[in-house]
Enzyme design. Sequence first.
Site, PDB file in Angstrom:
ATOM      1  CG  HIS A 177      -0.447  -0.055   2.530  1.00 40.69           C
ATOM      2  ND1 HIS A 177       0.310   0.968   3.051  1.00 40.69           N
ATOM      3  CD2 HIS A 177      -0.527  -0.987   3.510  1.00 40.69           C
ATOM      4  CE1 HIS A 177       0.651   0.677   4.284  1.00 40.69           C
ATOM      5  NE2 HIS A 177       0.177  -0.517   4.586  1.00 40.69           N
ATOM      6  CG  HIS A 212       4.189  -1.220   2.445  1.00 41.63           C
ATOM      7  ND1 HIS A 212       2.964  -1.736   2.111  1.00 41.63           N
ATOM      8  CD2 HIS A 212       4.429  -1.607   3.711  1.00 41.63           C
ATOM      9  CE1 HIS A 212       2.485  -2.425   3.137  1.00 41.63           C
ATOM     10  NE2 HIS A 212       3.348  -2.361   4.115  1.00 41.63           N
ATOM     11  CB  CYS A 217       0.700  -8.555  18.527  1.00 39.71           C
ATOM     12  SG  CYS A 217      -0.137  -7.852  17.080  1.00 39.71           S
ATOM     13  CB  CYS A 243       3.499  -6.310  16.289  1.00 38.07           C
ATOM     14  SG  CYS A 243       2.297  -5.076  16.727  1.00 38.07           S
ATOM     15  CB  CYS A 292      -2.209  -5.496  19.190  1.00 42.25           C
ATOM     16  SG  CYS A 292      -1.045  -4.415  18.344  1.00 42.25           S
ATOM     17  CG  HIS A 309      -1.625  -4.985  14.114  1.00 40.73           C
ATOM     18  ND1 HIS A 309      -0.428  -4.841  14.757  1.00 40.73           N
ATOM     19  CD2 HIS A 309      -1.352  -4.905  12.793  1.00 40.73           C
ATOM     20  CE1 HIS A 309       0.535  -4.701  13.873  1.00 40.73           C
ATOM     21  NE2 HIS A 309       0.006  -4.726  12.669  1.00 40.73           N
ATOM     22  CE  LYS A 355       1.012   1.635  10.605  1.00 39.20           C
ATOM     23  NZ  LYS A 355       1.596   0.397  11.076  1.00 39.20           N
ATOM     24  CE  LYS A 396       1.054  -5.340   4.877  1.00 32.47           C
ATOM     25  NZ  LYS A 396       2.321  -5.842   4.309  1.00 32.47           N
TER      26      LYS A 396
HETATM   27  N1  MSP Z   1       8.782  -6.754   8.156  1.00 30.58           N
HETATM   28  C1  MSP Z   1       8.838  -5.711   9.099  1.00 30.58           C
HETATM   29  C2  MSP Z   1      10.089  -4.879   8.917  1.00 30.58           C
HETATM   30  C3  MSP Z   1      11.379  -5.630   9.016  1.00 30.58           C
HETATM   31  S1  MSP Z   1      12.746  -4.607   8.712  1.00 30.58           S
HETATM   32  C4  MSP Z   1      14.065  -5.495   9.151  1.00 30.58           C
HETATM   33  C5  MSP Z   1       7.634  -4.802   8.927  1.00 30.58           C
HETATM   34  N2  MSP Z   1       6.996  -4.863   7.755  1.00 30.58           N
HETATM   35  S2  MSP Z   1       5.726  -3.970   7.343  1.00 30.58           S
HETATM   36  O1  MSP Z   1       5.264  -4.499   6.085  1.00 30.58           O
HETATM   37  O2  MSP Z   1       4.797  -3.910   8.394  1.00 30.58           O
HETATM   38  O3  MSP Z   1       6.308  -2.552   7.042  1.00 30.58           O
HETATM   39  C6  MSP Z   1       6.423  -1.573   8.036  1.00 30.58           C
HETATM   40  C7  MSP Z   1       6.952  -0.319   7.392  1.00 30.58           C
HETATM   41  O4  MSP Z   1       6.148   0.017   6.242  1.00 30.58           O
HETATM   42  C8  MSP Z   1       6.904   0.932   8.254  1.00 30.58           C
HETATM   43  O5  MSP Z   1       7.999   1.045   9.126  1.00 30.58           O
HETATM   44  C9  MSP Z   1       6.917   2.000   7.173  1.00 30.58           C
HETATM   45  O6  MSP Z   1       8.180   2.087   6.616  1.00 30.58           O
HETATM   46  C10 MSP Z   1       5.961   1.412   6.156  1.00 30.58           C
HETATM   47  N3  MSP Z   1       4.575   1.696   6.477  1.00 30.58           N
HETATM   48  C11 MSP Z   1       3.594   0.778   6.718  1.00 30.58           C
HETATM   49  N4  MSP Z   1       2.412   1.427   6.946  1.00 30.58           N
HETATM   50  C12 MSP Z   1       2.601   2.744   6.870  1.00 30.58           C
HETATM   51  C13 MSP Z   1       1.776   3.864   7.019  1.00 30.58           C
HETATM   52  N5  MSP Z   1       0.476   3.767   7.246  1.00 30.58           N
HETATM   53  N6  MSP Z   1       2.339   5.087   6.895  1.00 30.58           N
HETATM   54  C14 MSP Z   1       3.669   5.242   6.650  1.00 30.58           C
HETATM   55  N7  MSP Z   1       4.472   4.188   6.518  1.00 30.58           N
HETATM   56  C15 MSP Z   1       3.982   2.924   6.609  1.00 30.58           C
HETATM   57  O7  MSP Z   1       7.336  -4.068   9.839  1.00 30.58           O
END
Ligand code: MSP
Length: 473
Positions: free
Chosen positions: A18, A21, A128, A131, A146, A149, A293, A296
């Site tokens: 999304h 990311h 969780c 997370c 959580c 989430h 926030k 997904k």
């Molecule tokens: N897999 C772990 C990260 C491991 S790194 C060694 C993870 N993945 S995640 O798919 O949940 O991605 C989290 C990251 O995605 C956040 O830290 C950020 O960079 C980005 N974002 C996810 N949702 C977001 C928002 N709603 N807004 C901004 N950034 C977001 O955690």
Amino acid sequence: MKKFYLTTPIYYVNAKPHIGHAYTTLAADVLARYQKKTNPDAEIFFLTGTDEHGTKIAQAAQKSGQSEQAFCDSVSGEFQEAWKKLEIDYDYFIRTTSKAHKNFASDILVKLKEKGYLVEDSYKGYYCAGCEAFKNKRELEKGNICPDHKTKCEFISEKAWFFKLSEFENKVRDLIERDEIQILPIERKHEVLGFLKQGLANVAVSRQKVEWGIPLPWDKSQTIYVWIEALLNYLSALEINHKENLWPADLHLMSKDILRFHSVIWPALLLALEKELPKKIFVHGYFTINGQKMSKTIGNVISPDELVKQYGADAARYLILTEVVFGADGDISLEKLDKRYNSELADNLGNLLNRTLAMISKYNLEKPDNWRPELEIEIKKEISEFNFQAAGNHIFEFIAKANQKIDKTKPWEMFKLGKKAELENLFFDPQEGILSVLIAVAKAIDIFMPSTSKKILVQIESGKPKPLFEKIK
Ligand code: MSP
């Protein structure tokens, strides 16, 4: 050797990408492009990828009716596809289910054990899956929910191997206090230091009941806890590419959800492995939708695909990155983005190029011999402060001013009065001429809008205007 190694988090493949990311990945792309452009002699390495093991991915695979690996292949492919559509020019895309990463991670765990940093114990507490993290009861909302989430945490009781994190507490605190690992924005540094004050407990590095993971080499009843091997991606990717010399990372980018893993566990692991520490961590805010926030798990997401379809890759890149101050949270809405697209890109930039080329042609204006534009738009300060919005504003001020100058000086009247020299000066003055501004703009925006930058230069070269951005009705 001059070098710059920057990373994004590796994203979970439990669901499609999304724009949250996309936000981090675009920021990394713009920074990497800026580094490549301003340090042509340095080795720049931009890493991104996908995090593919653990409970929630196994559950998502099961739901989809596919094998775990087939499911990961498919969703990881979607991330790669999305980045391609957004013209993200990473140097390597790591997947944690690759053989090389798996071997690397198990070797590191063996090393940690040999160094005496792992102990066998048992874990009793909450977990969780959203997370992929162990939770303290006091971190949870009523009913063991959580707060991120909004899902119920599972109570688990299992045997695990633990990393002696508490041994590193003072060292990590000291390194952060002294900015040896610089955490930005500064309030995030304070947040981590506040968290460290509560003291650190040892952390599990393996899970007993999670089959979708990398087996611990000496204890096959366990797989490596997904967060531990995920953090190791930053090292394994370098080994895979024979670029170990690029360590330490110059910049880890992420949002605030995963700062603790990166600012506490990661440095401690690196200290245990006697490796250098990352130099900088920049933490940006969340994109929210109606204040919540985007996630997904919650299901309120905008996909990068939607944005590319609506605006094209370049405009999507620019609009996402400049919508809110990098570091702060910000609400995203397509209505607001549509408005900015029309006003900043179509009306302001597109129109400037279009009418400038049309007038130069219509009034038969000729650039002087050996004409060289001299204007440069400098965004070094803004980029070094990670302020993409300010960088965008700075560039767009030049565009707005050029448009105002046209409106004020009314070249069509100058033409009627036969003021050819004045007209040529208006367009071709090396510093202030409208064409010089357009060329400087094209050169400055290339990190945000690489194709638009090229298009502007090509149109200027050919003298033939074509709309850059079709207006959204
Ligand atoms: N897999 C772990 C990260 C491991 S790194 C060694 C993870 N993945 S995640 O798919 O949940 O991605 C989290 C990251 O995605 C956040 O830290 C950020 O960079 C980005 N974002 C996810 N949702 C977001 C928002 N709603 N807004 C901004 N950034 C977001 O955690």
